[in-house]
Design an enzyme around this catalytic site. Structure first.
Site, PDB file in Angstrom:
ATOM      1  N   GLY A  14     -17.241 -31.922 -31.702  1.00 57.43           N
ATOM      2  CA  GLY A  14     -17.971 -32.503 -32.831  1.00 57.43           C
ATOM      3  C   GLY A  14     -18.074 -34.014 -32.704  1.00 57.43           C
ATOM      4  NE  ARG A  75     -18.155 -27.554 -32.212  1.00 58.47           N
ATOM      5  CZ  ARG A  75     -17.229 -28.437 -32.576  1.00 58.47           C
ATOM      6  NH1 ARG A  75     -16.219 -28.706 -31.789  1.00 58.47           N
ATOM      7  NH2 ARG A  75     -17.321 -29.063 -33.730  1.00 58.47           N
ATOM      8  CG  ASP A 106      -8.310 -29.326 -31.477  1.00 55.53           C
ATOM      9  OD1 ASP A 106      -9.545 -29.517 -31.462  1.00 55.53           O
ATOM     10  OD2 ASP A 106      -7.749 -28.561 -32.278  1.00 55.53           O
ATOM     11  N   GLY A 107     -10.164 -29.535 -28.678  1.00 57.62           N
ATOM     12  CA  GLY A 107     -10.869 -28.700 -27.698  1.00 57.62           C
ATOM     13  C   GLY A 107     -11.147 -29.482 -26.417  1.00 57.62           C
ATOM     14  CB  THR A 129     -11.805 -35.317 -33.994  1.00 55.55           C
ATOM     15  OG1 THR A 129     -11.869 -34.400 -35.109  1.00 55.55           O
ATOM     16  CG2 THR A 129     -10.356 -35.713 -33.800  1.00 55.55           C
ATOM     17  CG  ASP A 131     -11.397 -32.153 -38.028  1.00 55.72           C
ATOM     18  OD1 ASP A 131     -12.260 -32.482 -38.866  1.00 55.72           O
ATOM     19  OD2 ASP A 131     -11.485 -31.129 -37.331  1.00 55.72           O
ATOM     20  CG  ASP A 133      -7.409 -32.002 -35.790  1.00 63.31           C
ATOM     21  OD1 ASP A 133      -7.951 -32.946 -35.159  1.00 63.31           O
ATOM     22  OD2 ASP A 133      -7.833 -30.839 -35.745  1.00 63.31           O
ATOM     23  NE  ARG A 166     -22.665 -28.178 -65.160  1.00 64.33           N
ATOM     24  CZ  ARG A 166     -23.960 -28.332 -64.901  1.00 64.33           C
ATOM     25  NH1 ARG A 166     -24.367 -29.238 -64.041  1.00 64.33           N
ATOM     26  NH2 ARG A 166     -24.839 -27.572 -65.502  1.00 64.33           N
ATOM     27  NE  ARG A 175     -12.279 -26.402 -35.567  1.00 58.35           N
ATOM     28  CZ  ARG A 175     -13.024 -26.996 -34.651  1.00 58.35           C
ATOM     29  NH1 ARG A 175     -14.225 -26.556 -34.408  1.00 58.35           N
ATOM     30  NH2 ARG A 175     -12.555 -28.012 -33.968  1.00 58.35           N
ATOM     31  CD  GLU A 225     -14.727 -26.966 -41.965  1.00 60.20           C
ATOM     32  OE1 GLU A 225     -15.748 -26.275 -42.004  1.00 60.20           O
ATOM     33  OE2 GLU A 225     -14.502 -27.787 -41.057  1.00 60.20           O
TER      34      GLU A 225
HETATM   35  O1  F6P Z   1     -13.921 -30.894 -35.427  1.00 60.85           O
HETATM   36  C1  F6P Z   1     -14.722 -31.620 -36.272  1.00 60.85           C
HETATM   37  C2  F6P Z   1     -15.470 -30.710 -37.222  1.00 60.85           C
HETATM   38  O2  F6P Z   1     -16.284 -31.537 -38.005  1.00 60.85           O
HETATM   39  C3  F6P Z   1     -14.583 -29.813 -38.094  1.00 60.85           C
HETATM   40  O3  F6P Z   1     -14.048 -30.475 -39.204  1.00 60.85           O
HETATM   41  C4  F6P Z   1     -15.561 -28.740 -38.452  1.00 60.85           C
HETATM   42  O4  F6P Z   1     -14.913 -27.546 -38.777  1.00 60.85           O
HETATM   43  C5  F6P Z   1     -16.348 -28.560 -37.189  1.00 60.85           C
HETATM   44  O5  F6P Z   1     -16.298 -29.808 -36.526  1.00 60.85           O
HETATM   45  C6  F6P Z   1     -17.772 -28.126 -37.402  1.00 60.85           C
HETATM   46  O6  F6P Z   1     -18.353 -27.969 -36.165  1.00 60.85           O
HETATM   47  P1  F6P Z   1     -19.883 -27.630 -35.906  1.00 60.85           P
HETATM   48  O7  F6P Z   1     -20.659 -28.876 -36.162  1.00 60.85           O
HETATM   49  O8  F6P Z   1     -19.930 -27.224 -34.480  1.00 60.85           O
HETATM   50  O9  F6P Z   1     -20.243 -26.543 -36.865  1.00 60.85           O
END
Ligand code: F6P
Length: 326
Positions: A14, A75, A106-107, A129, A131, A133, A166, A175, A225
């Site tokens: 990503g 990816r 990480d990937g 990233t 994230d 993470d 609301r 992720r 998510e």
């Molecule tokens: O790893 C970064 C990220 O933005 C995650 O937070 C998310 O789950 C994922 O990529 C979404 O990936 P894609 O754009 O391939 O749907």
């Protein structure tokens, strides 16, 4: 000092704001040391297909402020196979690339770790990233920009939530990690956060709605998510509506806007520092390591450790969300 002549740089997985600043830092630092740079387009996929471009000072002009990645990203399943990696290595030999800087999460580092062990080519990584993470850096490139984007969006949602009395369930990215949800939950005064690292979020939310203050005129719940304890914002919304039909509930998924936009100053500086350090690390003989920043100092972390998930969630931060939104 290792004699490196041509560094290949690529972005993978990503995209994240600040990746361009990192590419720029790698290219300019390499030029400073008299090393050539080859840009590899579309990550591992482009590496296998020979999508190589020669970079120079000019190719990275005017990109430090731009979101996304000028090298594009992908990816790639093919790189998970030995044939895919063999193809990639042959392309590197053909283009005389003798070291790599991989920018991603990480990937990306999982691929880099396998590749760096299989073939005799030094690879270092930069944490790119939204994230946050990864182990071995306080922050990843793109995280600061992404959380500021979320805060801006949630502040706007708060305006309309307040006007209509609301409850909003807002889903943010992450992720496998609740770090975006956690910080933005604190920064927006959210009533609750639901993250994969904590299993009690939904129960806590139900308790708040049942026994908590009744005079609140708006409520924001931030859901990561990746929170599969309940299954994302729609499922949380369904459960809340079922149990508390008196709340006027709406759902908002922020989605990919979190990945775009001009990088913040923090991300530009982080990317510039680790980008330059990556080139210096390769010259000093480092390989199979991610270059991060810990307490303001450059830190080197082996790939296998960096991808072992993030530093973990401080339970006090979760408590802070609850305590301050009473
Ligand atoms: O790893 C970064 C990220 O933005 C995650 O937070 C998310 O789950 C994922 O990529 C979404 O990936 P894609 O754009 O391939 O749907």
């Amino acid at each position: 000092m290792t004699q490196i002549k041509n560094i290949g740089v690529f972005t993978s997985g990503g995209d994240a704001p600040g990746m361009n600043a990192a590419i720029r830092a790698v290219v300019r630092t390499a030029m400073y040391y008299g090393i050539e740079v080859t840009g590899i387009r579309r990550g591992y996929d482009g590496m296998g297909k020979g999508e190589f471009v020669t970079m120079n000072r000019k190719s990275v002009s005017n990109i430090i402020q731009r979101g996304g990645t000028i090298l594009k990203t992908a990816r790639c399943d093919n790189f998970r196979t030995p044939e895919g990696r063999k193809n990639a290595y042959e392309q590197l030999l053909k283009h005389k690339v003798d070291a790599l800087v991989a920018i991603g999460g990480d990937g990306t580092f999982t691929g880099a770790k396998v590749f760096g062990n299989e073939y005799d080519i030094p690879v270092v990584g930069l944490p790119g990233t939204i994230d946050n993470d990864l182990v071995g850096t306080d922050f990843t490139i793109g995280y600061d920009t992404a959380i500021n984007t979320v805060v801006d969006a949630v502040d706007k949602i708060r305006d309309t939530a307040e006007s209509h009395d609301r409850l909003f369930i807002v889903e943010v990215m992450g992720r496998d990690s609740g770090l975006i949800a956690l910080r933005t939950g604190i920064a927006t005064g959210a009533e609750a956060i639901l993250i994969p690292e904590s299993k009690t979020g939904l129960e806590g939310l139900f308790n708040r709605l049942e026994f908590g203050r009744k005079d609140k005129t708006s409520r924001i719940v931030i859901v990561a998510e990746g929170d599969d304890t309940v299954g994302g914002a729609f499922e949380v919304g369904r459960l809340v509506q079922e149990k508390f039909p008196n709340y006027d509930t709406r759902i908002s998924i922020l989605g990919h806007i979190q990945r775009g936009g001009a990088p913040s100053c923090m991300d530009r500086v982080l990317a510039s520092r680790v980008g330059a350090a990556a080139v210096e690390a390769l010259r000093d003989g480092h390989r199979n390591e991610m270059i991060g920043l810990i307490n303001g100092e450059i830190a080197y972390t082996p790939f296998e450790h960096a991808i072992k998930h993030h530093q973990g969630i401080d339970p006090n931060m979760i408590k802070l969300v609850e305590m301050l939104s009473m």
